[in-house]
Design an enzyme around this catalytic site. Sequence first.
Site, PDB file in Angstrom:
ATOM      1  N   CYS A  78       0.897  -0.734  -1.638  1.00 47.59           N
ATOM      2  CA  CYS A  78       1.472   0.508  -2.154  1.00 47.59           C
ATOM      3  C   CYS A  78       2.169   0.253  -3.504  1.00 47.59           C
ATOM      4  O   CYS A  78       1.507   0.020  -4.505  1.00 47.59           O
ATOM      5  CB  CYS A  78       2.416   1.118  -1.126  1.00 47.59           C
ATOM      6  N   HIS A 165      -0.890   1.235   3.929  1.00 41.09           N
ATOM      7  CA  HIS A 165      -0.003   0.270   4.590  1.00 41.09           C
ATOM      8  C   HIS A 165      -0.717  -0.373   5.787  1.00 41.09           C
ATOM      9  O   HIS A 165      -0.831   0.256   6.847  1.00 41.09           O
ATOM     10  CB  HIS A 165       1.277   0.956   5.064  1.00 41.09           C
ATOM     11  N   GLU A 167       0.432  -2.800   7.557  1.00 33.76           N
ATOM     12  CA  GLU A 167       1.404  -3.359   8.498  1.00 33.76           C
ATOM     13  C   GLU A 167       1.835  -2.391   9.590  1.00 33.76           C
ATOM     14  O   GLU A 167       2.406  -2.809  10.609  1.00 33.76           O
ATOM     15  CB  GLU A 167       2.647  -3.863   7.747  1.00 33.76           C
TER      16      GLU A 167
END
Length: 356
Positions: A78, A165, A167
């Site tokens: 990001c 993202h 994660e």
Amino acid sequence: MSHIAVLDFGSQYTLLIVRRIRELGVESRVYPGDVETKELKDVGGIILSGGPGSVYEEDAVLPSEGIFGMGVPILGICYGMQAIAQMLGGKVRAVGKKEFGDTEFKVVGNSRLFYGMPGEFKVWMSHGDEVVDIPAGFVVSGRTKVGKVASIEDPRRKFYGLQFHPEVVHTPLGMDVLSNFVFGVCGLSKNWSMRNFVESKVKELKSTLTDGNVVCGISGGVDSTTAAVLVSRAIGERLVSIFVNNGLLRKNEEENVLRILRDELGLNVVYVDASSRFLNALSGVVDPEEKRKIIGKEFVDVFEEVAMKIKGVKYLLQGTLYPDVIESGAGGFKAHRIKSHHNVGGLPEKMKLQVV
């Protein structure tokens, strides 16, 4: 031991990235976003976290240019991807409407980052800026369903960027992406386990806490108790844990907690029965938020009064779980570091020690 360095740019997910890398069995540590390259030792790869800011702002925090000359793979997530693009000659601008939520990601080409993965999969977006011009040497390796740039890479230099993202659980295949980066791109092997973490943390604490006593507030909960046990293994009786009974505990809870802390875990615990003090302060209060503030203030006051009577105190210990840090944002917190503080908890010239 080579590890993945996660550079923090204020993302609420920074420590979640660290956790995901450790779940893969590889050591990972957090550093400030603008950390000097000389501080990055034994690094096998670098991940630039997301962040709430914009890379083109005058006061934007950006990584040191030196990381691009270290010869190690870099993955920007990001804000991290936008930082890579901006610093290496690309262009980033604000989007007309911020993108938040899941979207379809389409792989372009044969990126090592998406090896063994389907050509299309769901990803989680949360951003207000986008890369509109990629730097020289880079190619687009993925786009959204409407054709916007969602990932870029320079495979020769092993620089990668993701607008989404990986994660978060909202990107179901995110761990596959991180695994491809850690093992496929960085070429690292598994070198971390919780047992190793405990051993290395205790060793680190022994070398750091060479003199003076440490105080901590302990409730019997997981976070404070775990931190206390780790420090106790390192320095023994020099850790003084303060257990405050606020009068709001369950029946016989203080007895059970003290038994576990003292008899089973062998901690040096000072017990303070301040139940009357708390209940008097809460008398007649109805609003839950006001109650919370009163309880917090009374605890700090009681803790300070007791801590000031303990001789030779040099450190204040705070144990923190990942969810607590993630919820409050990681921008101002640097894990696994010990930083000087003045008048922390009323203790002049003390050091604040956080164990995560």
